[in-house]
Design an enzyme around this catalytic site. Structure first.
Site, PDB file in Angstrom:
ATOM      1  N   ASP A  89     -89.564  17.618  33.334  1.00  0.00           N
ATOM      2  CA  ASP A  89     -89.295  16.189  33.301  1.00  0.00           C
ATOM      3  C   ASP A  89     -88.981  15.758  34.736  1.00  0.00           C
ATOM      4  O   ASP A  89     -88.516  16.549  35.546  1.00  0.00           O
ATOM      5  CB  ASP A  89     -88.121  15.906  32.354  1.00  0.00           C
ATOM      6  CG  ASP A  89     -88.039  14.454  31.957  1.00  0.00           C
ATOM      7  OD1 ASP A  89     -88.868  13.660  32.446  1.00  0.00           O
ATOM      8  OD2 ASP A  89     -87.150  14.112  31.163  1.00  0.00           O
ATOM      9  N   SER A  90     -89.200  14.501  35.036  1.00  0.00           N
ATOM     10  CA  SER A  90     -89.174  14.053  36.429  1.00  0.00           C
ATOM     11  C   SER A  90     -87.791  13.745  36.962  1.00  0.00           C
ATOM     12  O   SER A  90     -87.608  13.578  38.160  1.00  0.00           O
ATOM     13  CB  SER A  90     -90.022  12.790  36.565  1.00  0.00           C
ATOM     14  OG  SER A  90     -89.415  11.728  35.843  1.00  0.00           O
ATOM     15  N   GLY A  91     -86.805  13.627  36.083  1.00  0.00           N
ATOM     16  CA  GLY A  91     -85.515  13.091  36.489  1.00  0.00           C
ATOM     17  C   GLY A  91     -85.397  11.623  36.147  1.00  0.00           C
ATOM     18  O   GLY A  91     -84.328  11.030  36.240  1.00  0.00           O
ATOM     19  N   GLY A  92     -86.508  11.018  35.710  1.00  0.00           N
ATOM     20  CA  GLY A  92     -86.482   9.592  35.385  1.00  0.00           C
ATOM     21  C   GLY A  92     -85.560   9.256  34.234  1.00  0.00           C
ATOM     22  O   GLY A  92     -84.941   8.191  34.222  1.00  0.00           O
ATOM     23  N   PHE A  93     -85.445  10.168  33.246  1.00  0.00           N
ATOM     24  CA  PHE A  93     -84.575   9.860  32.109  1.00  0.00           C
ATOM     25  C   PHE A  93     -83.116   9.755  32.546  1.00  0.00           C
ATOM     26  O   PHE A  93     -82.331   9.022  31.949  1.00  0.00           O
ATOM     27  CB  PHE A  93     -84.711  10.923  31.012  1.00  0.00           C
ATOM     28  CG  PHE A  93     -83.915  10.597  29.778  1.00  0.00           C
ATOM     29  CD1 PHE A  93     -84.296   9.569  28.941  1.00  0.00           C
ATOM     30  CD2 PHE A  93     -82.755  11.300  29.462  1.00  0.00           C
ATOM     31  CE1 PHE A  93     -83.560   9.243  27.804  1.00  0.00           C
ATOM     32  CE2 PHE A  93     -82.010  10.989  28.330  1.00  0.00           C
ATOM     33  CZ  PHE A  93     -82.420   9.952  27.503  1.00  0.00           C
ATOM     34  N   ASP A 143     -90.129   7.713  36.762  1.00  0.00           N
ATOM     35  CA  ASP A 143     -90.151   6.382  36.170  1.00  0.00           C
ATOM     36  C   ASP A 143     -88.740   5.912  35.893  1.00  0.00           C
ATOM     37  O   ASP A 143     -87.788   6.666  36.031  1.00  0.00           O
ATOM     38  CB  ASP A 143     -90.955   6.394  34.861  1.00  0.00           C
ATOM     39  CG  ASP A 143     -90.266   7.217  33.774  1.00  0.00           C
ATOM     40  OD1 ASP A 143     -89.593   8.213  34.130  1.00  0.00           O
ATOM     41  OD2 ASP A 143     -90.383   6.886  32.585  1.00  0.00           O
ATOM     42  N   GLN A 194     -94.152   2.795  29.692  1.00  0.00           N
ATOM     43  CA  GLN A 194     -92.870   2.198  29.325  1.00  0.00           C
ATOM     44  C   GLN A 194     -93.097   0.777  28.826  1.00  0.00           C
ATOM     45  O   GLN A 194     -94.220   0.293  28.784  1.00  0.00           O
ATOM     46  CB  GLN A 194     -91.911   2.215  30.523  1.00  0.00           C
ATOM     47  CG  GLN A 194     -91.458   3.602  30.968  1.00  0.00           C
ATOM     48  CD  GLN A 194     -90.450   4.247  30.006  1.00  0.00           C
ATOM     49  OE1 GLN A 194     -90.062   3.644  28.991  1.00  0.00           O
ATOM     50  NE2 GLN A 194     -90.022   5.468  30.315  1.00  0.00           N
ATOM     51  N   GLY A 221     -89.308   6.153  26.705  1.00  0.00           N
ATOM     52  CA  GLY A 221     -88.436   5.048  26.348  1.00  0.00           C
ATOM     53  C   GLY A 221     -88.343   4.759  24.867  1.00  0.00           C
ATOM     54  O   GLY A 221     -87.952   3.659  24.465  1.00  0.00           O
ATOM     55  N   ASP A 271     -91.098  16.929  22.487  1.00  0.00           N
ATOM     56  CA  ASP A 271     -89.921  17.724  22.846  1.00  0.00           C
ATOM     57  C   ASP A 271     -88.693  17.025  22.310  1.00  0.00           C
ATOM     58  O   ASP A 271     -88.692  15.798  22.146  1.00  0.00           O
ATOM     59  CB  ASP A 271     -89.792  17.879  24.368  1.00  0.00           C
ATOM     60  CG  ASP A 271     -89.151  16.637  25.006  1.00  0.00           C
ATOM     61  OD1 ASP A 271     -87.953  16.686  25.329  1.00  0.00           O
ATOM     62  OD2 ASP A 271     -89.850  15.605  25.164  1.00  0.00           O
ATOM     63  N   CYS A 309     -89.222  32.663   5.482  1.00  0.00           N
ATOM     64  CA  CYS A 309     -89.267  32.369   6.915  1.00  0.00           C
ATOM     65  C   CYS A 309     -89.348  33.674   7.703  1.00  0.00           C
ATOM     66  O   CYS A 309     -88.658  34.646   7.390  1.00  0.00           O
ATOM     67  CB  CYS A 309     -88.036  31.570   7.332  1.00  0.00           C
ATOM     68  SG  CYS A 309     -87.907  31.285   9.117  1.00  0.00           S
ATOM     69  N   CYS A 311     -88.529  34.070  10.971  1.00  0.00           N
ATOM     70  CA  CYS A 311     -87.730  34.060  12.200  1.00  0.00           C
ATOM     71  C   CYS A 311     -86.777  35.250  12.230  1.00  0.00           C
ATOM     72  O   CYS A 311     -86.480  35.852  11.191  1.00  0.00           O
ATOM     73  CB  CYS A 311     -86.960  32.749  12.331  1.00  0.00           C
ATOM     74  SG  CYS A 311     -85.390  32.694  11.413  1.00  0.00           S
ATOM     75  N   CYS A 314     -83.761  34.904   9.693  1.00  0.00           N
ATOM     76  CA  CYS A 314     -84.082  35.021   8.267  1.00  0.00           C
ATOM     77  C   CYS A 314     -84.561  36.417   7.887  1.00  0.00           C
ATOM     78  O   CYS A 314     -84.394  36.843   6.748  1.00  0.00           O
ATOM     79  CB  CYS A 314     -85.133  33.979   7.891  1.00  0.00           C
ATOM     80  SG  CYS A 314     -84.496  32.283   7.876  1.00  0.00           S
ATOM     81  N   HIS A 340     -83.612  30.158  14.544  1.00  0.00           N
ATOM     82  CA  HIS A 340     -84.271  29.708  13.318  1.00  0.00           C
ATOM     83  C   HIS A 340     -84.870  28.318  13.507  1.00  0.00           C
ATOM     84  O   HIS A 340     -86.025  28.074  13.126  1.00  0.00           O
ATOM     85  CB  HIS A 340     -83.291  29.681  12.143  1.00  0.00           C
ATOM     86  CG  HIS A 340     -83.858  28.977  10.941  1.00  0.00           C
ATOM     87  ND1 HIS A 340     -84.722  29.582  10.050  1.00  0.00           N
ATOM     88  CD2 HIS A 340     -83.741  27.672  10.536  1.00  0.00           C
ATOM     89  CE1 HIS A 340     -85.094  28.702   9.138  1.00  0.00           C
ATOM     90  NE2 HIS A 340     -84.513  27.536   9.406  1.00  0.00           N
TER      91      HIS A 340
END
Length: 382
Positions: A89-93, A143, A194, A221, A271, A309, A311, A314, A340
């Site tokens: 991620d760019s750091g924009g968040f 952004d 955005q 966004g 994500d 499951c 995993c 489980c 899990h």
């Protein structure tokens, strides 16, 4: 290279070939903000549970340990011992989430570190330089993520600045990839759409950024305060305006139901911190909805979290034992729940890909959504 393998309505089954391997989409990226999944999950665990892409955060790694440190150690893949794709991620968040610690200017954003208060400047060029030092497979453009409830004039000005920043990101990424000593000269760049919940702003912004012919496009966004219905409405009008022959990434989303609905609208990448965050609090995902393992009903329950499951949790442990670990505040309980949940998300994406290939996605989505309605407790606040 991105190639669509099958389509069912707007849902796409595709693959993205990268220098670090081929990503089968739709895909859920497992979030390791500071180059590790919270909950004592190692990269060896990620291989075992079927993780395709790991996601780390530019701002957090810039603050600690420092992107120059990671560059000197051979880049992020080598640093964390992970050979498959990484998206940064760019750091924009953080422009959104650290609202009390930053000032936005045309040149970029001035932060105060959330760790020690030191001054940090990050603009489009700096974000690309940091991500180039990390050597991630996919870099996100820098952004601003305006609040979903911001007024129209603010959003218009913000989106216009994000568009100008995107052109600067593209130019700087091209320059960095051409350097002889760059960590990953094949680093891809995704641009970000955005516009808050204003349909016309979203549409116009999508039309502007698609002209840049980037490696992929994200819708940012969303999942920041608006309703699920508003999110789906924005996806309905925005995704068709982005190039269908390029991957589309819905940032920070979300619940299994959100993913099923967004795939139906043409989204490839996802994500979210939900599976790891909920797991650390004893909330686990199943095909019958979310379970709270702190509930007394599991005290003597010898079944796995979800029968059938595959995993690590489980396959080897009971609900009763994991509940005991959680109650005793033993880290193993948290770790097993996170493993899990991540496995559940990764496996759900496998099922989604198969359903699209077989042309039965609508039937599959309906069946899954009905199953998720069975829940044994109040939803945890995230």
């Amino acid at each position: 290279m991105y190639k669509i393998l099958a389509e069912d309505g707007r849902a796409k089954r595709a693959q993205l070939t990268t220098v670090h391997g081929t990503i089968q989409t739709p895909v859920f990226m497992n979030v390791g903000t500071a180059a590790a999944i919270k909950g004592a999950v190692s990269t060896m665990d990620l291989y075992e549970i079927g993780t395709q892409v790991e996601l780390s955060n530019t701002y957090h790694l810039h603050v600690r340990p420092g992107d120059q440190v990671i560059r000197k150690l051979g880049g992020l893949h080598r640093f964390m011992n992970w050979e498959r794709p990484i998206l940064t991620d760019s750091g924009g968040f953080q422009v959104f989430s650290l609202a009390g610690l930053r000032k936005i200017k045309e040149e970029g954003v001035y932060f105060n570190s959330h760790i020690d208060g030191r001054k940090i400047f990050m603009g489009p060029e700096e974000s690309m330089q940091i991500q180039s030092n990390l050597g991630s497979t996919i870099a996100m453009a820098f952004d601003e993520c305006p609040s979903s409830v911001a007024d129209r004039r603010y959003v218009e000005n913000s989106v216009a600045r994000t568009t100008r920043w995107l052109a600067r990101c593209r130019d700087e990424m091209n320059r960095l990839n051409s350097l002889p000593d760059t960590v990953n000269p094949h680093q891809m760049l995704f641009g970000i759409n955005q516009g808050a919940i204003y349909e016309d702003i979203r549409i116009e912004h999508a039309r502007q950024i698609r002209r840049l012919d980037l490696d992929g496009y994200a819708v940012g966004g969303l999942a920041v305060g608006e309703s699920h219905e508003e999110m789906y409405r924005i996806l309905d009008v925005t995704v068709p305006e982005l190039p269908r022959e390029k991957p589309v990434y819905l940032m920070g989303v979300g619940t299994p139901a959100n993913i099923l609905e967004a795939v139906d609208r043409g989204v490839d990448f996802f994500d979210c911190v939900y599976p790891s965050r909920n797991g650390r609090h004893g909330h686990v995902y199943t095909s019958q909805g979310k379970r709270n393992l702190f509930n007394a009903r599991y005290e003597l329950d010898e079944r796995p979290i979800e029968e059938g499951c595959g995993c690590p949790a489980c396959r080897h442990y009971s609900r009763a034992y994991i509940r005991h670990l959680l109650k005793a505040k033993e880290m193993l309980g948290m770790r097993l729940c996170v493993l899990h949940n991540l496995y559940f998300y990764n496996h759900l994406m496998e099922e989604i890909r198969q359903a699209i290939e077989q042309g039965r996605y609508q039937e599959f989505k309906k069946s899954k959504l009905e199953g998720f309605l069975e829940n044994d407790g109040p939803r945890q606040k995230n």
